[in-house]
Design an enzyme around this catalytic site. Structure first.
Site, mmCIF file in Angstrom:
data_model
loop_
_atom_site.group_PDB
_atom_site.id
_atom_site.type_symbol
_atom_site.label_atom_id
_atom_site.label_comp_id
_atom_site.label_asym_id
_atom_site.label_seq_id
_atom_site.Cartn_x
_atom_site.Cartn_y
_atom_site.Cartn_z
ATOM 1 N NE ARG A 1 -5.911 -7.267 4.645
ATOM 2 C CZ ARG A 1 -4.714 -7.140 4.063
ATOM 3 N NH1 ARG A 1 -3.608 -7.401 4.763
ATOM 4 N NH2 ARG A 1 -4.608 -6.757 2.814
ATOM 5 C CB ILE B 1 -6.958 -9.194 -0.284
ATOM 6 C CG1 ILE B 1 -7.690 -8.671 0.965
ATOM 7 C CG2 ILE B 1 -5.495 -9.451 0.011
ATOM 8 C CD1 ILE B 1 -7.670 -9.656 2.141
ATOM 9 C CB SER B 2 -8.183 -3.526 -1.178
ATOM 10 O OG SER B 2 -8.768 -3.589 -2.442
ATOM 11 C CG HIS B 3 -3.017 -1.214 0.209
ATOM 12 N ND1 HIS B 3 -3.170 -1.345 -1.145
ATOM 13 C CD2 HIS B 3 -1.684 -1.116 0.436
ATOM 14 C CE1 HIS B 3 -1.977 -1.319 -1.723
ATOM 15 N NE2 HIS B 3 -1.067 -1.183 -0.794
ATOM 16 N N PRO B 4 -5.602 -2.687 3.721
ATOM 17 C CG PRO B 4 -4.843 -3.857 5.609
ATOM 18 C CD PRO B 4 -4.425 -3.433 4.216
#
Length: 214
Positions: A37, A63-66
């Site tokens: 990431r 970029i979204s939360h994992p």
């Protein structure tokens, strides 16, 4: 690309956190172990790259939360070799996760700068999705039908073009709603007229916009 033992250790820690939050699909967790990431973030964020946080990536996008990436991916119930349409390439991280799962990915991004950046980074990882700069509301009919469709931005409604491009038996995972919160929704296409709809709580996404940015 630099991917050290420290980076790999941080990934393992993140995976354990995702597991504790209810992500149980082993293939999804394995994909998170494979995809670095930190490679999709500015180098100044390396220490935070494996925290369960969203980050700005430019052009008003994130970029979204994992956890969000893992949750949406798990809802797809993917099998290797399936053709997946992703709406909103963004940083390219979610795209790379889908590729790591063995999917044949078609992805559309409406921001040209993000499209160019994601295309370069994904290629450096050795993945070969079909990436396009364009309007996600229209999908990509030339590659349809799709086994699954994943929308990674908040949609004010469900685009008919996306529904039409999904196979019977396929799944459309889409966060629906305007404002700060959307309802994570999974639609399964029973036949051309009938759909099964399931909801999975509130999430927060950047809005799905209609016009491409030059």
């Amino acid at each position: 690309m630099i991917d050290t033992y420290r980076h790999k250790g941080m990934r393992r820690k993140l995976i354990e956190e995702l597991r504790a939050m209810g992500i149980s699909a082993i293939d999804v967790l394995d994909a998170f172990d494979q995809v670095p990431r930190h490679f999709f973030l500015d180098s100044s964020f390396t220490n935070q790259a494996y925290s369960n946080m969203a980050f700005q990536i430019g052009e008003g996008q994130t970029i979204s939360h994992p956890y969000t990436v893992a949750f949406q991916t798990q809802l797809l119930n993917l099998n290797k070799g399936q053709r997946i349409l992703e709406i909103g390439t963004g940083s390219g991280f979610q795209t790379a996760i889908l590729c790591a799962l063995g999917a044949r990915v078609v992805s559309i991004e409406r921001q040209r700068n993000l499209y160019i950046s994601a295309k370069s980074k994904i290629a450096q990882l050795g993945y070969v999705p079909n990436l396009f700069f364009g309007d996600g509301y229209k999908g990509k009919a030339s590659y349809a039908p799709y086994d699954s469709i994943l929308v990674t931005c908040g949609a004010p409604f469900i685009p008919e073009d996306l529904k039409n491009q999904l196979k019977v038996g396929g799944r459309l995972v889409i966060p629906i709603g305007e404002g700060d919160k959307q309802i994570m929704t999974r639609l399964t296409k029973i036949n051309e007229e009938e759909w099964k709809t399931e909801t999975f709580g509130d999430f927060s996404f950047v809005p799905m916009l209609t016009k491409t940015a030059k």
